[in-house]
Structures are given as structure tokens and as C-alpha cells.
Design a protein around this motif. Structure first.
Motif, PDB file in Angstrom:
ATOM      1  N   GLY A  18      41.017  38.594  29.687  1.00 17.26           N
ATOM      2  CA  GLY A  18      40.917  38.830  31.120  1.00 17.26           C
ATOM      3  C   GLY A  18      41.235  37.541  31.873  1.00 17.26           C
ATOM      4  O   GLY A  18      41.238  36.455  31.277  1.00 17.26           O
ATOM      5  N   VAL A  20      43.968  36.361  32.970  1.00 15.93           N
ATOM      6  CA  VAL A  20      45.243  35.681  32.695  1.00 15.93           C
ATOM      7  C   VAL A  20      46.306  36.010  33.746  1.00 15.93           C
ATOM      8  O   VAL A  20      47.367  35.395  33.758  1.00 15.93           O
ATOM      9  N   GLY A  21      46.014  37.015  34.583  1.00 18.89           N
ATOM     10  CA  GLY A  21      46.943  37.346  35.664  1.00 18.89           C
ATOM     11  C   GLY A  21      47.654  38.676  35.514  1.00 18.89           C
ATOM     12  O   GLY A  21      48.649  38.923  36.198  1.00 18.89           O
ATOM     13  N   THR A  23      46.847  41.709  36.559  1.00 22.90           N
ATOM     14  CA  THR A  23      46.893  42.484  37.801  1.00 22.90           C
ATOM     15  C   THR A  23      47.823  41.820  38.813  1.00 22.90           C
ATOM     16  O   THR A  23      48.593  42.483  39.503  1.00 22.90           O
ATOM     17  N   GLN A 191      50.605  30.885  35.120  1.00 20.22           N
ATOM     18  CA  GLN A 191      49.775  29.730  35.496  1.00 20.22           C
ATOM     19  C   GLN A 191      50.177  28.469  34.736  1.00 20.22           C
ATOM     20  O   GLN A 191      49.319  27.714  34.265  1.00 20.22           O
ATOM     21  N   VAL A 218      55.663  31.873  35.133  1.00 18.60           N
ATOM     22  CA  VAL A 218      55.173  31.779  36.513  1.00 18.60           C
ATOM     23  C   VAL A 218      54.259  30.559  36.598  1.00 18.60           C
ATOM     24  O   VAL A 218      53.310  30.432  35.818  1.00 18.60           O
ATOM     25  N   SER A 220      51.500  27.894  38.076  1.00 16.51           N
ATOM     26  CA  SER A 220      50.232  27.957  38.786  1.00 16.51           C
ATOM     27  C   SER A 220      50.503  27.528  40.231  1.00 16.51           C
ATOM     28  O   SER A 220      51.075  26.469  40.468  1.00 16.51           O
ATOM     29  N   ASP A 221      50.127  28.358  41.150  1.00 18.89           N
ATOM     30  CA  ASP A 221      50.510  28.105  42.539  1.00 18.89           C
ATOM     31  C   ASP A 221      49.413  28.687  43.434  1.00 18.89           C
ATOM     32  O   ASP A 221      49.086  29.884  43.324  1.00 18.89           O
ATOM     33  N   VAL A 224      49.486  32.071  45.256  1.00 17.19           N
ATOM     34  CA  VAL A 224      49.191  33.358  44.610  1.00 17.19           C
ATOM     35  C   VAL A 224      47.841  33.891  45.104  1.00 17.19           C
ATOM     36  O   VAL A 224      47.733  35.044  45.535  1.00 17.19           O
ATOM     37  N   SER A 225      46.808  33.043  45.048  1.00 18.64           N
ATOM     38  CA  SER A 225      45.489  33.532  45.488  1.00 18.64           C
ATOM     39  C   SER A 225      45.412  33.628  47.007  1.00 18.64           C
ATOM     40  O   SER A 225      44.712  34.492  47.545  1.00 18.64           O
TER      41      SER A 225
HETATM   42  N1  ADP Z   1      50.409  32.001  38.935  1.00 19.57           N
HETATM   43  C1  ADP Z   1      49.169  31.892  39.418  1.00 19.57           C
HETATM   44  N2  ADP Z   1      48.812  30.783  40.134  1.00 19.57           N
HETATM   45  C2  ADP Z   1      47.568  30.660  40.627  1.00 19.57           C
HETATM   46  N3  ADP Z   1      46.587  31.565  40.471  1.00 19.57           N
HETATM   47  C3  ADP Z   1      46.871  32.681  39.777  1.00 19.57           C
HETATM   48  C4  ADP Z   1      48.168  32.908  39.214  1.00 19.57           C
HETATM   49  N4  ADP Z   1      48.149  34.117  38.579  1.00 19.57           N
HETATM   50  C5  ADP Z   1      46.898  34.616  38.719  1.00 19.57           C
HETATM   51  N5  ADP Z   1      46.129  33.760  39.430  1.00 19.57           N
HETATM   52  C6  ADP Z   1      44.702  33.935  39.777  1.00 19.57           C
HETATM   53  O1  ADP Z   1      43.973  34.129  38.553  1.00 19.57           O
HETATM   54  C7  ADP Z   1      42.900  35.040  38.759  1.00 19.57           C
HETATM   55  C8  ADP Z   1      42.966  36.157  37.721  1.00 19.57           C
HETATM   56  O2  ADP Z   1      44.121  36.931  37.966  1.00 19.57           O
HETATM   57  P1  ADP Z   1      44.145  38.497  37.660  1.00 19.57           P
HETATM   58  O3  ADP Z   1      45.488  38.982  38.012  1.00 19.57           O
HETATM   59  O4  ADP Z   1      42.987  39.182  38.300  1.00 19.57           O
HETATM   60  O5  ADP Z   1      43.948  38.480  36.071  1.00 19.57           O
HETATM   61  P2  ADP Z   1      43.648  39.709  35.071  1.00 19.57           P
HETATM   62  O6  ADP Z   1      44.148  40.964  35.695  1.00 19.57           O
HETATM   63  O7  ADP Z   1      44.389  39.358  33.807  1.00 19.57           O
HETATM   64  O8  ADP Z   1      42.161  39.721  34.851  1.00 19.57           O
HETATM   65  C9  ADP Z   1      43.020  35.528  40.197  1.00 19.57           C
HETATM   66  O9  ADP Z   1      42.111  34.805  40.983  1.00 19.57           O
HETATM   67  C10 ADP Z   1      44.446  35.207  40.581  1.00 19.57           C
HETATM   68  O10 ADP Z   1      44.595  34.971  41.968  1.00 19.57           O
END
Ligand code: ADP
Ligand code: MG
Length: 272
Positions: A18, A20-21, A23, A191, A218, A220-221, A224-225
Motif C-alpha cells: 500500500g 506506493v501510488g 490510486t 516517487q 514518475v 516524487s513531486d 502530486v499531493s
Molecule cells: N509521484 C508522487 N510524488 C509525490 N507523492 C506521491 C506520488 N505518488 C503518490 N504520492 C502520494 O503517496 C501517497 C500514497 O499514494 P496512493 O496513490 O494513495 O497509494 P496506494 O493507492 O498505492 O495506496 C499519497 O499521499 C499520494 O499523494
């Protein structure tokens, strides 16, 4: 119930871990595919019901989703939601623990439920279905892998992601490899922080190991958040950000990989 043959490509975003991004990746690819002129149906198979935060225009209505369609026999048209950039979203819906257990029992007993349901939607052939999934083995991942034509395994450039790769690969072997309609598994490294040595080293190893299976990287930026907090796709929130460019490249790569397997659409130019 047998597994029906689907005419629309199904892309599953998966990972053993979980956070890892998954969603974030699923949502950004959905909006970019839609902006490329594709019809997109995004299905949230994760009881966390988080895809709505990225995609659904009215988040309140997205408290109702596929769980309610299954448990309360609500029509699908009531639980599908209009999403950003024209994406149609099927949220998971909010459920309590007992409902979730009941739902999971149903899905375990009906292994082809998702395939049958997507077939029943009779989607236009130029639709792409994108599935967001919960981390690790689950009935939701089983359902997703029984129908996916292409998988996107989302990884972080760290040791933890390496360690869990085999869990995901075993599931893919079991549910995808034997299907004639299965295209491939791709990997998206998310990230990436090029300022960090570990991140750079792991990325280099992954590039060498995965070769053509690497869909993209992709960075880390923080955009995104921030985009998520502003409930806007990153391409409209921060079009010149590194992550927006990275996601655009991943979406283009995804379309290229799907193109040979799709029925040509008359009069519609293929994305470059
Ligand atoms: N490329 C990225 N750069 C910065 N933050 C990111 C990036 N990708 C995801 N995040 C952040 O990481 C967190 C987890 O992402 P999420 O998509 O919910 O993961 P998952 O669905 O795998 O649990 C979120 O707070 C999201 O904003
Ligand atoms: Mg998620």
C-alpha cells in the motif's frame, strides 16, 4: 458462470504494497487517456474507496458504488459517477466491516463476476477500463487479474518493493499467463527522487532488470499531493510539473502497448 470474452481492453493497476501510488497512478492515467480522446471507465476495487478523491466531481455521491449495486441491487446507472476529464467512475462505495466480509465471500464464490459485469455494460469498443486495486493478495486482485489484459505493477525505488515483487508475480502467473487475451505485465516506478543515491541505484537496477517491461518512471513531486488536495488532475493543476510530464509519457506508452491489440476505430486518429 464462465469467463466472458471482453472487447474492451482492461488495465489493472496493482502492487503488493500500500502507499506506493496505485490510486494516484490509476487516476492520472485515466484522465490522460480521456484527454487523449478515449472513453475511460475507472473501477475502484479497493474498499478504501479512495479513487473518488482523485476523480469524482461530487465526492459525496461516490459513497455509493459497486458495493451498493451488489448488496442493495441498485442499478449500475445509479452508482456510476461522472469523473474529471470525462472519465466515468465506478466507486467501490462505503461499506462497514460486515458488509465487506459478505461482499468478499460473494466475490470468492463468483470468480468471474467482474468479467461478466464489464461484459454486461456493453461498453463502446474504444473504451479502456482501468482497475484500481487494494494492496496484496485479495479477492479483488483475483477478480482484476482474471480480466486484465495489461497489468501495471507500481513500485517504489526501495528494497521493500523488490522484496514483495514475487508475491505479485506469482498471482499474475496464476491468473493471467494462461489467458490468450493477456498482453503483458508492465512496471511503473513511482516517487523516484534523483537527489537520493538509493533511489538512483534502485532505478538503475530496475531499468536493467525490467527492460521493455518498464512502462515509465514518475518522480516524487509535491505537485502530486497538491493536485489531489485541490481535487484536480495534475495536468490541469500543474501542467509543467515533472510528475505531469512523467504521467503523460506513461499514458502514451500505455496507449502504444494497447494499440496492436485493439480493433481499429474508423475515422479516429491513433494517438502518437
Ligand atoms: N509521484 C508522487 N510524488 C509525490 N507523492 C506521491 C506520488 N505518488 C503518490 N504520492 C502520494 O503517496 C501517497 C500514497 O499514494 P496512493 O496513490 O494513495 O497509494 P496506494 O493507492 O498505492 O495506496 C499519497 O499521499 C499520494 O499523494
Ligand atoms: Mg489505493
Amino acid at each position: 458462470m464462465a469467463q466472458p470474452q471482453l472487447t474492451t481492453p482492461v488495465v489493472a493497476v496493482i502492487a503488493a504494497k500500500g502507499g506506493v501510488g496505485k490510486t494516484t497512478v490509476a487516476a492520472n492515467l485515466c484522465t490522460l487517456l480521456a484527454e487523449n480522446g478515449r472513453k475511460v471507465l475507472a473501477i475502484d476495487l479497493d474498499p478504501q474507496n479512495a479513487l473518488r478523491f482523485h476523480l469524482v466531481v461530487d465526492r459525496q455521491t461516490a459513497e455509493i458504488g459497486l458495493a451498493q449495486a451488489l448488496m442493495e441491487h441498485r442499478p449500475w446507472s445509479h452508482v456510476m459517477q461522472p469523473g474529471r476529464s470525462g472519465v466515468v467512475v465506478l466507486p467501490f462505495g462505503l461499506v462497514d466491516d460486515e458488509d465487506q466480509i459478505g461482499l468478499e465471500r460473494f466475490l470468492a464464490e463468483q470468480p468471474h463476476w467482474l468479467g461478466q459485469t464489464i461484459a454486461d455494460f456493453q461498453l463502446p469498443p474504444d473504451t479502456i477500463v482501468v482497475l484500481d486495486t487494494p494492496p496484496g493478495p485479495s479477492v479483488y486482485l483475483q477478480q482484476a487479474l482474471r480480466v486484465s489484459n495489461l497489468n501495471i505493477v507500481t513500485l517504489l525505488p526501495d528494497a521493500g518493493s523488490f522484496a514483495t515483487l514475487s508475491i505479485t508475480e506469482r498471482m499474475i502467473d496464476k491468473y493471467c499467463r494462461t489467458r490468450s487475451d493477456f498482453i503483458d505485465t508492465t512496471y511503473l516506478v513511482n516517487q523516484v527522487d534523483t537527489g537520493k543515491r538509493l533511489s538512483r541505484d534502485v532505478l538503475q537496477t530496475l531499468r536493467a532488470d525490467l527492460e521493455s517491461q518498464l512502462l515509465g518512471v514518475v518522480h516524487s513531486d509535491q505537485a502530486v499531493s497538491e493536485a489531489l488536495a485541490s481535487a484536480a488532475p495534475i495536468r490541469s493543476y500543474a501542467p509543467f510539473s515533472q510528475a505531469a510530464q512523467d504521467f503523460s509519457m506513461c499514458a502514451a506508452q500505455l496507449l502504444r502497448r494497447l494499440a496492436p491489440y485493439e480493433t481499429p476505430r474508423s475515422g479516429t486518429p491513433r494517438p502518437q
